[in-house]
Scaffold this motif. Structure first.
Motif, PDB file in Angstrom:
ATOM      1  N   GLY A   1       0.770  -1.061  -0.001  1.00 14.77           N
ATOM      2  CA  GLY A   1      -0.036   0.061  -0.229  1.00 14.77           C
ATOM      3  C   GLY A   1       0.864   1.353   0.029  1.00 14.77           C
ATOM      4  O   GLY A   1       0.689   2.242  -0.631  1.00 14.77           O
ATOM      5  N   GLY A   2       1.757   1.209   0.819  1.00 22.47           N
ATOM      6  CA  GLY A   2       2.913   2.442   0.951  1.00 22.47           C
ATOM      7  C   GLY A   2       3.380   2.673  -0.576  1.00 22.47           C
ATOM      8  O   GLY A   2       3.549   3.715  -1.006  1.00 22.47           O
ATOM      9  N   LEU A   3       3.897   1.693  -1.392  1.00 20.73           N
ATOM     10  CA  LEU A   3       4.465   1.839  -2.546  1.00 20.73           C
ATOM     11  C   LEU A   3       3.419   2.316  -3.800  1.00 20.73           C
ATOM     12  O   LEU A   3       3.776   3.203  -4.377  1.00 20.73           O
ATOM     13  CB  LEU A   3       4.871   0.339  -2.918  1.00 20.73           C
ATOM     14  N   LEU A   4       2.126   1.869  -3.598  1.00 17.41           N
ATOM     15  CA  LEU A   4       1.067   2.095  -4.451  1.00 17.41           C
ATOM     16  C   LEU A   4       0.963   3.823  -4.049  1.00 17.41           C
ATOM     17  O   LEU A   4       0.863   4.820  -5.137  1.00 17.41           O
ATOM     18  CB  LEU A   4       0.008   1.504  -4.081  1.00 17.41           C
ATOM     19  N   LEU A   5       0.763   4.399  -2.769  1.00 14.91           N
ATOM     20  CA  LEU A   5       0.582   5.502  -2.500  1.00 14.91           C
ATOM     21  C   LEU A   5       1.870   6.430  -2.869  1.00 14.91           C
ATOM     22  O   LEU A   5       1.819   7.616  -3.355  1.00 14.91           O
ATOM     23  CB  LEU A   5       0.547   5.934  -1.194  1.00 14.91           C
ATOM     24  N   GLY A   6       3.116   5.891  -2.762  1.00 16.12           N
ATOM     25  CA  GLY A   6       4.473   6.653  -2.945  1.00 16.12           C
ATOM     26  C   GLY A   6       4.309   6.893  -4.473  1.00 16.12           C
ATOM     27  O   GLY A   6       5.044   7.809  -4.806  1.00 16.12           O
ATOM     28  N   SER A   7       3.739   6.032  -5.337  1.00 17.69           N
ATOM     29  CA  SER A   7       3.860   6.050  -6.817  1.00 17.69           C
ATOM     30  C   SER A   7       2.994   7.467  -7.168  1.00 17.69           C
ATOM     31  O   SER A   7       3.417   7.742  -8.426  1.00 17.69           O
ATOM     32  CB  SER A   7       3.618   5.217  -7.449  1.00 17.69           C
ATOM     33  N   THR A   8       2.344   8.184  -6.334  1.00 19.71           N
ATOM     34  CA  THR A   8       1.655   9.165  -6.903  1.00 19.71           C
ATOM     35  C   THR A   8       2.079  10.578  -6.492  1.00 19.71           C
ATOM     36  O   THR A   8       1.714  11.590  -6.811  1.00 19.71           O
ATOM     37  CB  THR A   8       0.081   9.249  -5.854  1.00 19.71           C
ATOM     38  N   VAL A   9       3.327  10.595  -5.807  1.00 20.72           N
ATOM     39  CA  VAL A   9       4.102  11.585  -5.496  1.00 20.72           C
ATOM     40  C   VAL A   9       5.474  11.613  -6.364  1.00 20.72           C
ATOM     41  O   VAL A   9       5.754  10.719  -6.863  1.00 20.72           O
ATOM     42  CB  VAL A   9       4.636  11.780  -3.954  1.00 20.72           C
ATOM     43  N   LYS A  10       6.314  12.525  -6.139  1.00 22.43           N
ATOM     44  CA  LYS A  10       7.548  13.074  -7.108  1.00 22.43           C
ATOM     45  C   LYS A  10       8.770  12.474  -6.408  1.00 22.43           C
ATOM     46  O   LYS A  10       8.661  12.779  -5.151  1.00 22.43           O
ATOM     47  CB  LYS A  10       7.454  14.371  -7.579  1.00 22.43           C
ATOM     48  N   GLY A  11       9.546  11.785  -7.268  1.00 20.73           N
ATOM     49  CA  GLY A  11      10.996  11.690  -6.816  1.00 20.73           C
ATOM     50  C   GLY A  11      11.316  11.180  -5.256  1.00 20.73           C
ATOM     51  O   GLY A  11      10.712  10.326  -4.617  1.00 20.73           O
ATOM     52  N   GLU A  12      11.788  12.365  -4.605  1.00 23.15           N
ATOM     53  CA  GLU A  12      12.354  11.982  -3.163  1.00 23.15           C
ATOM     54  C   GLU A  12      11.271  12.431  -2.230  1.00 23.15           C
ATOM     55  O   GLU A  12      11.299  12.412  -0.985  1.00 23.15           O
ATOM     56  CB  GLU A  12      13.609  12.911  -2.762  1.00 23.15           C
ATOM     57  N   ASP A  13      10.096  13.144  -2.681  1.00 23.85           N
ATOM     58  CA  ASP A  13       8.921  13.257  -1.648  1.00 23.85           C
ATOM     59  C   ASP A  13       8.225  12.100  -1.092  1.00 23.85           C
ATOM     60  O   ASP A  13       8.619  10.887  -1.518  1.00 23.85           O
ATOM     61  CB  ASP A  13       7.533  13.673  -2.443  1.00 23.85           C
ATOM     62  N   THR A  14       8.186  12.259   0.263  1.00 19.61           N
ATOM     63  CA  THR A  14       7.954  10.984   1.059  1.00 19.61           C
ATOM     64  C   THR A  14       6.344  10.677   1.490  1.00 19.61           C
ATOM     65  O   THR A  14       5.795  11.773   1.702  1.00 19.61           O
ATOM     66  CB  THR A  14       8.734  10.561   2.346  1.00 19.61           C
ATOM     67  N   ILE A  15       6.003   9.327   1.594  1.00 22.41           N
ATOM     68  CA  ILE A  15       4.699   9.079   2.200  1.00 22.41           C
ATOM     69  C   ILE A  15       4.754   8.197   3.253  1.00 22.41           C
ATOM     70  O   ILE A  15       5.553   7.145   3.421  1.00 22.41           O
ATOM     71  CB  ILE A  15       3.618   8.442   1.325  1.00 22.41           C
ATOM     72  N   SER A  16       4.401   8.473   4.741  1.00 24.34           N
ATOM     73  CA  SER A  16       4.654   7.597   5.766  1.00 24.34           C
ATOM     74  C   SER A  16       3.211   7.179   6.155  1.00 24.34           C
ATOM     75  O   SER A  16       2.260   7.863   6.437  1.00 24.34           O
ATOM     76  CB  SER A  16       5.270   8.212   6.992  1.00 24.34           C
ATOM     77  N   VAL A  17       2.991   5.779   6.209  1.00 24.09           N
ATOM     78  CA  VAL A  17       1.598   5.227   6.785  1.00 24.09           C
ATOM     79  C   VAL A  17       2.045   4.504   8.085  1.00 24.09           C
ATOM     80  O   VAL A  17       2.894   3.922   8.260  1.00 24.09           O
ATOM     81  CB  VAL A  17       1.109   4.301   5.613  1.00 24.09           C
ATOM     82  N   ARG A  18       1.098   4.991   9.047  1.00 26.15           N
ATOM     83  CA  ARG A  18       1.099   4.163  10.219  1.00 26.15           C
ATOM     84  C   ARG A  18      -0.181   3.365  10.555  1.00 26.15           C
ATOM     85  O   ARG A  18      -0.966   4.336  10.579  1.00 26.15           O
ATOM     86  CB  ARG A  18       1.384   5.231  11.333  1.00 26.15           C
ATOM     87  N   VAL A  19      -0.249   2.488  10.845  1.00 25.05           N
ATOM     88  CA  VAL A  19      -1.307   1.472  11.194  1.00 25.05           C
ATOM     89  C   VAL A  19      -1.147   1.215  12.765  1.00 25.05           C
ATOM     90  O   VAL A  19      -0.440   0.554  13.113  1.00 25.05           O
ATOM     91  CB  VAL A  19      -1.607   0.384  10.408  1.00 25.05           C
ATOM     92  N   GLN A  20      -1.973   1.965  13.546  1.00 22.63           N
ATOM     93  CA  GLN A  20      -1.867   1.352  15.180  1.00 22.63           C
ATOM     94  C   GLN A  20      -3.262   0.837  15.375  1.00 22.63           C
ATOM     95  O   GLN A  20      -4.320   1.577  15.862  1.00 22.63           O
ATOM     96  CB  GLN A  20      -1.638   2.938  15.689  1.00 22.63           C
ATOM     97  N   GLY A  21      -3.316  -0.378  15.474  1.00 20.09           N
ATOM     98  CA  GLY A  21      -4.517  -1.253  15.734  1.00 20.09           C
ATOM     99  C   GLY A  21      -4.492  -1.862  16.951  1.00 20.09           C
ATOM    100  O   GLY A  21      -3.399  -1.687  17.940  1.00 20.09           O
ATOM    101  N   SER A  22      -5.460  -2.213  17.514  1.00 23.65           N
ATOM    102  CA  SER A  22      -5.640  -3.156  18.737  1.00 23.65           C
ATOM    103  C   SER A  22      -5.077  -4.483  18.853  1.00 23.65           C
ATOM    104  O   SER A  22      -5.120  -5.199  19.912  1.00 23.65           O
ATOM    105  CB  SER A  22      -7.050  -3.105  19.117  1.00 23.65           C
ATOM    106  N   GLY A  23      -4.735  -4.826  17.689  1.00 21.32           N
ATOM    107  CA  GLY A  23      -4.334  -6.393  17.548  1.00 21.32           C
ATOM    108  C   GLY A  23      -2.791  -6.645  18.200  1.00 21.32           C
ATOM    109  O   GLY A  23      -2.132  -5.621  18.445  1.00 21.32           O
ATOM    110  N   PRO A  24      -2.540  -7.782  18.065  1.00 19.84           N
ATOM    111  CA  PRO A  24      -1.098  -8.446  18.778  1.00 19.84           C
ATOM    112  C   PRO A  24      -0.066  -7.944  17.916  1.00 19.84           C
ATOM    113  O   PRO A  24       1.099  -7.784  18.368  1.00 19.84           O
ATOM    114  CB  PRO A  24      -1.127  -9.894  18.824  1.00 19.84           C
ATOM    115  N   ALA A  25      -0.094  -7.511  16.825  1.00 22.64           N
ATOM    116  CA  ALA A  25       0.969  -7.195  15.907  1.00 22.64           C
ATOM    117  C   ALA A  25       1.488  -5.745  16.057  1.00 22.64           C
ATOM    118  O   ALA A  25       2.688  -5.348  15.971  1.00 22.64           O
ATOM    119  CB  ALA A  25       0.790  -7.098  14.368  1.00 22.64           C
ATOM    120  N   GLY A  26       0.719  -4.859  16.952  1.00 19.13           N
ATOM    121  CA  GLY A  26       1.085  -3.691  17.416  1.00 19.13           C
ATOM    122  C   GLY A  26       1.076  -2.664  16.064  1.00 19.13           C
ATOM    123  O   GLY A  26       0.467  -2.964  15.052  1.00 19.13           O
ATOM    124  N   ALA A  27       2.072  -1.664  16.305  1.00 22.71           N
ATOM    125  CA  ALA A  27       2.000  -0.561  15.094  1.00 22.71           C
ATOM    126  C   ALA A  27       2.624  -1.010  13.902  1.00 22.71           C
ATOM    127  O   ALA A  27       3.566  -2.044  14.282  1.00 22.71           O
ATOM    128  CB  ALA A  27       2.335   0.793  15.660  1.00 22.71           C
TER     129      ALA A  27
END
Length: 294
Positions: free
Chosen positions: A49-75
């Motif tokens: 998902g990060g790669l797909l969103l990242g492909s909509t911006v230019k070059g070195e512009d960045t996108i950070s995704v944080r999923v903070q859920g209630s499950g055992p995987a944590g963030a």
């Protein structure tokens, strides 16, 4: 085969489409973080998902995704850019849950159905753009879709898929993203919604040897598409010993002196890629001197 992402448009430019084979990228993350199967799928889907969103911006512009859920995987935290680089980690890499009722990896169980899905875009402006939505599914594809519709007002469909082998290695990983542009007709939206409901998982299509372009062809059936660009994607971290050295300097002379006297050196580990950087007593003395000079 090198991982890559294909960008395309269809329906006279009213639909933008992206598809990616990220098998090696997700495999690299799995090896670096020693993730077990459910954590592998959760981290892998977020990386895609990060790669797909990242492909909509230019070059070195960045996108950070944080999923903070209630499950055992944590963030789960992923950062990508417009050049096809992505890095990420899951707070608890050792989650291996029983298969869900459909016999699939239980990503929802690992992520949880309560929590926050947030995205930060750094486009080189004074302030980064941030948006967040509640976790609506925990399966992640729906969560990316909901975020785009609610926070960015872009009607979208995001499909994310990771197939994990019995030894926890990654068999295939990939995904797609369709975005409706302003003016897209109700008929186009309805046709695509119907088609998406009939789609097999992306990992199944990758197992069958389909390329990103062929996945897009399959999604759009008889509708012609125009491929705009192909972008190589890879797991790549921008950490360095110099960057960690600056972090050590910022701790101040007293803490550096304690490291010298008590630990006789230091080791820094990058959270995103697990790369280790060792600092000898002599190197810490030099850093301590820099801290004094600053």
């Amino acid at each position: 085969m090198q991982d890559y992402l294909a960008k395309a448009m269809a329906y006279d430019g009213f639909v933008r489409a992206y598809a990616v084979n990220a098998t090696q990228t997700v495999s690299q993350a799995q090896k670096r973080h020693d993730t077990w199967n459910t954590s592998s799928a959760a981290l892998g889907r977020t990386l895609i998902g990060g790669l797909l969103l990242g492909s909509t911006v230019k070059g070195e512009d960045t996108i950070s995704v944080r999923v903070q859920g209630s499950g055992p995987a944590g963030a789960v935290i992923v950062t990508s850019n417009g050049s096809g680089d992505v890095k990420g980690y899951v707070q608890n890499p050792h989650v291996s849950l029983p298969l869900n009722e459909e016999g699939k990896i239980d990503v929802k169980g690992a992520i949880g159905t309560q929590g926050i899905f947030s995205v930060t875009k750094d486009l080189g402006l004074k302030e980064p753009f941030s948006g967040q939505t509640p976790i609506v599914s925990g399966e992640l594809g729906e969560d990316f879709t909901y975020y785009l519709a609610e926070s960015e007002q872009i009607p979208s469909s995001v499909g994310l898929s990771v197939s994990v082998d019995v030894d926890d290695s990654i068999k295939t990983a990939g995904g797609f993203m369709l975005q409706m542009m302003p003016g897209a007709s109700e008929e186009v939206v309805a046709a695509l919604e119907k088609r998406i409901r009939q789609l097999p998982k992306v990992s199944v299509m990758l197992d069958d040897g389909k390329s990103p372009e062929e996945i897009l062809d399959f999604i759009f059936a008889d509708e012609p598409i125009t491929i705009l660009e192909k972008l190589s994607v890879q797991f790549r971290c921008d950490c360095s010993k110099e960057r960690f050295a600056k972090g050590l300097i910022s701790l101040g002379t007293q803490e550096l002196q304690e490291m010298i006297e008590q630990d006789h050196g230091a080791e820094a580990v990058c959270t995103f890629c697990q790369e280790k950087y060792k600092f000898s007593e002599q190197e810490l003395e030099l850093l301590k001197q820099e801290a004094v000079d600053n």
